[in-house]
Design a protein around this motif. Structure first.
Motif, PDB file in Angstrom:
ATOM      1  N   ASP A  35       0.924  44.293  13.494  1.00  0.00           N
ATOM      2  CA  ASP A  35       0.416  43.082  14.141  1.00  0.00           C
ATOM      3  C   ASP A  35       1.594  42.188  14.562  1.00  0.00           C
ATOM      4  O   ASP A  35       2.737  42.626  14.533  1.00  0.00           O
ATOM      5  CB  ASP A  35      -0.590  42.341  13.254  1.00  0.00           C
ATOM      6  CG  ASP A  35      -0.297  42.513  11.790  1.00  0.00           C
ATOM      7  OD1 ASP A  35      -1.186  42.946  11.052  1.00  0.00           O
ATOM      8  OD2 ASP A  35       0.872  42.265  11.390  1.00  0.00           O
ATOM      9  N   ASP A  36       1.300  41.021  14.933  1.00  0.00           N
ATOM     10  CA  ASP A  36       2.216  40.068  15.594  1.00  0.00           C
ATOM     11  C   ASP A  36       3.115  40.739  16.648  1.00  0.00           C
ATOM     12  O   ASP A  36       4.286  40.973  16.463  1.00  0.00           O
ATOM     13  CB  ASP A  36       2.960  39.161  14.585  1.00  0.00           C
ATOM     14  CG  ASP A  36       4.175  39.788  13.900  1.00  0.00           C
ATOM     15  OD1 ASP A  36       5.194  39.926  14.583  1.00  0.00           O
ATOM     16  OD2 ASP A  36       4.090  40.125  12.712  1.00  0.00           O
ATOM     17  N   ARG A  37       2.437  41.037  17.761  1.00  0.00           N
ATOM     18  CA  ARG A  37       3.165  41.575  18.928  1.00  0.00           C
ATOM     19  C   ARG A  37       3.879  40.446  19.639  1.00  0.00           C
ATOM     20  O   ARG A  37       3.267  39.404  19.889  1.00  0.00           O
ATOM     21  CB  ARG A  37       2.185  42.198  19.927  1.00  0.00           C
ATOM     22  CG  ARG A  37       1.348  43.325  19.388  1.00  0.00           C
ATOM     23  CD  ARG A  37       2.212  44.541  19.150  1.00  0.00           C
ATOM     24  NE  ARG A  37       1.420  45.596  18.545  1.00  0.00           N
ATOM     25  CZ  ARG A  37       0.628  46.409  19.232  1.00  0.00           C
ATOM     26  NH1 ARG A  37       0.533  46.276  20.521  1.00  0.00           N
ATOM     27  NH2 ARG A  37      -0.059  47.329  18.616  1.00  0.00           N
ATOM     28  N   LEU A 105      12.258  45.276  20.069  1.00  0.00           N
ATOM     29  CA  LEU A 105      12.149  44.768  18.694  1.00  0.00           C
ATOM     30  C   LEU A 105      13.236  45.330  17.789  1.00  0.00           C
ATOM     31  O   LEU A 105      13.710  44.664  16.874  1.00  0.00           O
ATOM     32  CB  LEU A 105      10.765  45.107  18.108  1.00  0.00           C
ATOM     33  CG  LEU A 105       9.612  44.259  18.645  1.00  0.00           C
ATOM     34  CD1 LEU A 105       8.276  44.793  18.135  1.00  0.00           C
ATOM     35  CD2 LEU A 105       9.787  42.784  18.254  1.00  0.00           C
ATOM     36  N   MET A 106      13.641  46.576  18.069  1.00  0.00           N
ATOM     37  CA  MET A 106      14.683  47.198  17.243  1.00  0.00           C
ATOM     38  C   MET A 106      16.033  46.503  17.402  1.00  0.00           C
ATOM     39  O   MET A 106      16.952  46.742  16.633  1.00  0.00           O
ATOM     40  CB  MET A 106      14.814  48.692  17.581  1.00  0.00           C
ATOM     41  CG  MET A 106      13.696  49.562  17.020  1.00  0.00           C
ATOM     42  SD  MET A 106      13.575  49.480  15.226  1.00  0.00           S
ATOM     43  CE  MET A 106      15.075  50.322  14.744  1.00  0.00           C
ATOM     44  N   ASP A 112      13.967  46.190  10.942  1.00  0.00           N
ATOM     45  CA  ASP A 112      13.687  46.896   9.682  1.00  0.00           C
ATOM     46  C   ASP A 112      12.199  47.201   9.539  1.00  0.00           C
ATOM     47  O   ASP A 112      11.809  48.277   9.105  1.00  0.00           O
ATOM     48  CB  ASP A 112      14.159  46.059   8.481  1.00  0.00           C
ATOM     49  CG  ASP A 112      15.679  46.021   8.412  1.00  0.00           C
ATOM     50  OD1 ASP A 112      16.309  46.842   9.129  1.00  0.00           O
ATOM     51  OD2 ASP A 112      16.219  45.161   7.682  1.00  0.00           O
ATOM     52  N   ARG A 113      11.390  46.200   9.888  1.00  0.00           N
ATOM     53  CA  ARG A 113       9.938  46.346   9.754  1.00  0.00           C
ATOM     54  C   ARG A 113       9.418  47.438  10.706  1.00  0.00           C
ATOM     55  O   ARG A 113       8.618  48.290  10.320  1.00  0.00           O
ATOM     56  CB  ARG A 113       9.288  44.993  10.078  1.00  0.00           C
ATOM     57  CG  ARG A 113       7.817  44.894   9.804  1.00  0.00           C
ATOM     58  CD  ARG A 113       7.375  43.423   9.854  1.00  0.00           C
ATOM     59  NE  ARG A 113       7.819  42.770  11.095  1.00  0.00           N
ATOM     60  CZ  ARG A 113       7.105  42.783  12.230  1.00  0.00           C
ATOM     61  NH1 ARG A 113       5.955  43.426  12.281  1.00  0.00           N
ATOM     62  NH2 ARG A 113       7.560  42.167  13.305  1.00  0.00           N
ATOM     63  N   VAL A 114       9.906  47.418  11.951  1.00  0.00           N
ATOM     64  CA  VAL A 114       9.448  48.402  12.938  1.00  0.00           C
ATOM     65  C   VAL A 114       9.937  49.809  12.542  1.00  0.00           C
ATOM     66  O   VAL A 114       9.205  50.792  12.655  1.00  0.00           O
ATOM     67  CB  VAL A 114       9.944  48.029  14.359  1.00  0.00           C
ATOM     68  CG1 VAL A 114       9.638  49.133  15.353  1.00  0.00           C
ATOM     69  CG2 VAL A 114       9.310  46.721  14.801  1.00  0.00           C
ATOM     70  N   GLN A 115      11.161  49.849  12.047  1.00  0.00           N
ATOM     71  CA  GLN A 115      11.695  51.134  11.583  1.00  0.00           C
ATOM     72  C   GLN A 115      10.807  51.689  10.460  1.00  0.00           C
ATOM     73  O   GLN A 115      10.429  52.855  10.474  1.00  0.00           O
ATOM     74  CB  GLN A 115      13.140  50.941  11.078  1.00  0.00           C
ATOM     75  CG  GLN A 115      13.806  52.217  10.553  1.00  0.00           C
ATOM     76  CD  GLN A 115      14.113  53.207  11.674  1.00  0.00           C
ATOM     77  OE1 GLN A 115      14.666  52.859  12.694  1.00  0.00           O
ATOM     78  NE2 GLN A 115      13.704  54.452  11.486  1.00  0.00           N
TER      79      GLN A 115
END
Lengths: 152, 364
Positions: A35-37, A105-106, A112-115
């Motif tokens: 979430d939170d795009r 985002l990366m 870290d969260r997306v990874q």
């Protein structure tokens, strides 16, 4: 400095490459759970095109054109100015958009969260599928044996 | 004189509506989905991708559905679609040495490093109809072994070490692209290979078979045949480096051919090369044989006058879309052309009859 750039590039190359050929269903399922795009503006809206794939004569010689493949690409910019590019195989605009957003985002503190939530589990799934195929291929490897006649 | 004829619109509309109905077939039978075609008729999908010259399994499956399984019609649809795509660029040459091989066999080296891996092959099946497939049923999972971690080396590398096989010229010249520039003869090998890989499988097979039967005989062994996935990389200007943009299934065949030596080359093995989209084994072997036959001039061999040595003949007739376009156009209305031909034949006949009558009168 140059060295840091190269490390950055090789990490970016890895995540972009992973998303380019990962199955769309698996990638979008992981991405949809995030979430939170972030908000973004298009630099280049998703477009479908062709890339001419080259091979090498005899596998190692000079290049020749084999045929095209479909690719969808797009570029976007986050509100903080971070630019993300998406290049994915096939004709899925939603997948290209997701790839570009993840690429952006990366490069932010969300990396870290997306990874953890998207890229690592996706890489695991892709690796598992590859290993499974390699295991099936290995089971069809011919084990030659020689019959020995007579007594020694 | 060109005379426009109108009046077929309604008939055409109705014909196409009927075509749609016939395509669907008996509605009490479940309709095929694109995914079913892609997954269960995958070799047809591969052929459409190879000869349509566009790797996109979903599009090829759609084309097969739309064409009612007429693969040349499906290839036509893909070729037409392909022309609507903007070209983003060209990939770096794929490295088939890094292929994740599903299948890899050699007819020349039993104990090649990496081994003989059969993969999901029709070989060694008895070619008996399997009536179990007529009923629905679960498929037992395939056996699994210990997966190979490292890449499988190309087999011809081993011959190269001994210097008994012709070395491939290396280079990074930008290859010609027959989708951008019309083919001209003589064509270089890059253009020949591009033309062969998208050529009609039946035609290339026939040409290859002719070389085996003795027309431009060049006794070939399959040095290596491999099928599997390779990564495709492309330089991205906005990034300043290359990234992987996808993954393709390819079939690669390298033949090793007997060669006694020629005016310019020492005795050695020579090579033919096939590389085709998808699992397309027959096509890639055939392609390698025809590639080898077309190399007669660079190897200093004699032109034996065999069709498989004649690049203009082979390359001008291997494209099934060009061929079918020209062949099938003769069924379209040629009323005016035919009217003038009819007039001509009538006139010639009249003249011939008058001549005959004249001879008879003279004889009497």
């Amino acid at each position: 400095m140059a060295n840091e750039m190269n490390i950055g590039n090789s990490a970016r190359k890895a995540w972009m490459g992973l998303m380019a050929s990962a199955p769309e269903g698996a990638m979008m399922a992981l991405w949809d759970a995030v979430d939170d795009r972030p908000k973004f503006d298009w630099l280049r809206a998703p477009e479908v095109g062709g890339v001419m794939v080259r091979g090498r004569m005899a596998g190692t010689g000079a290049p020749f054109n084999v045929g095209e493949m479909t690719v969808t690409r797009c570029s976007l910019v986050l509100k903080d100015g971070t630019v993300g590019h998406g290049y994915v195989q096939g004709r899925s605009k939603p997948k290209a958009e997701a790839a570009a957003l993840i690429d952006a985002l990366m490069q932010t503190e969300a990396a870290d969260r997306v990874q953890r939530d998207v890229l690592s589990p996706l890489a695991d799934q892709v690796a598992q599928a590859k290993t499974k195929r390699a295991a099936k291929a290995a089971a069809t490897k011919v084990e030659f044996f020689t019959m020995v006649r007579g007594e020694d | 004189m060109y005379v426009a004829v109108k009046g077929g619109e309604r008939a055409i509309e109705n014909a196409h509506a009927w075509l749609a109905e016939e395509r669907r077939g008996d509605t009490s039978v479940a309709e095929l989905s694109i995914a079913q075609i892609r997954e269960q008729l995958s070799l047809a999908v591969n052929r459409v991708m190879a000869e349509g010259s566009l790797f996109d399994p979903d599009l090829a499956a759609l084309a097969i559905k739309q064409s009612r399984g007429d693969l040349i019609e499906a290839i036509f649809l893909i070729r037409a679609y392909r022309t609507t795509l903007p070209r983003f660029g060209a990939s770096l040459p794929v490295e088939t040495g890094d292929m994740a091989c599903d299948r890899r066999i050699s007819a020349t080296f039993k104990d090649a490093p990496g081994g003989q891996v059969l993969g999901p092959t029709f070989d060694y099946t008895h070619r008996l109809l399997d009536f179990k497939l007529a009923a629905e049923g679960e498929v037992a999972p395939a056996a699994e072994g210990t997966p190979r971690e490292e890449a499988t080396p190309h087999i011809t590398e081993f011959l190269q070490g001994e210097d008994v096989i012709q070395r491939e010229p290396v280079g990074e010249a930008v290859p010609g692209d027959l989708t951008r520039e019309p083919m001209e003869f003589p064509a270089d090998r890059a253009l020949r290979l591009q033309s062969l890989t998208r050529g009609d499988e039946g035609f290339i097979l026939g040409m290859a078979y002719s070389t085996q039967r003795g027309y431009a005989r060049n006794h070939a062994f399959v040095g290596e045949l491999r099928i599997g996935k390779v990564a495709v990389e492309m330089e991205i200007p906005e990034l300043g480096f290359a990234i992987e943009i996808g993954e393709l299934e390819l079939t690669e065949c390298e033949t090793v051919n007997q060669f006694q030596g020629s005016k310019t080359e020492p005795p050695q093995f020579t090579r033919g090369y096939g590389l085709v989209f998808g699992q397309s084994e027959r096509k890639s072997i055939a392609m390698a044989l025809v590639d080898r036959a077309l190399r007669w001039e660079e190897l200093g061999e004699d032109n034996l006058g065999a069709v498989a040595q004649d690049e203009e003949f082979v390359l001008s007739h291997s494209d099934n879309i060009q061929a079918t376009g020209f062949l099938e156009h003769i069924k379209l209305p040629h009323y005016v052309d035919f009217q003038s031909e009819l007039e001509l034949v009538r006139k010639l006949r009249r003249e011939a009859e008058e001549r005959t009558a004249g001879y008879q009168e003279a004889a009497e």
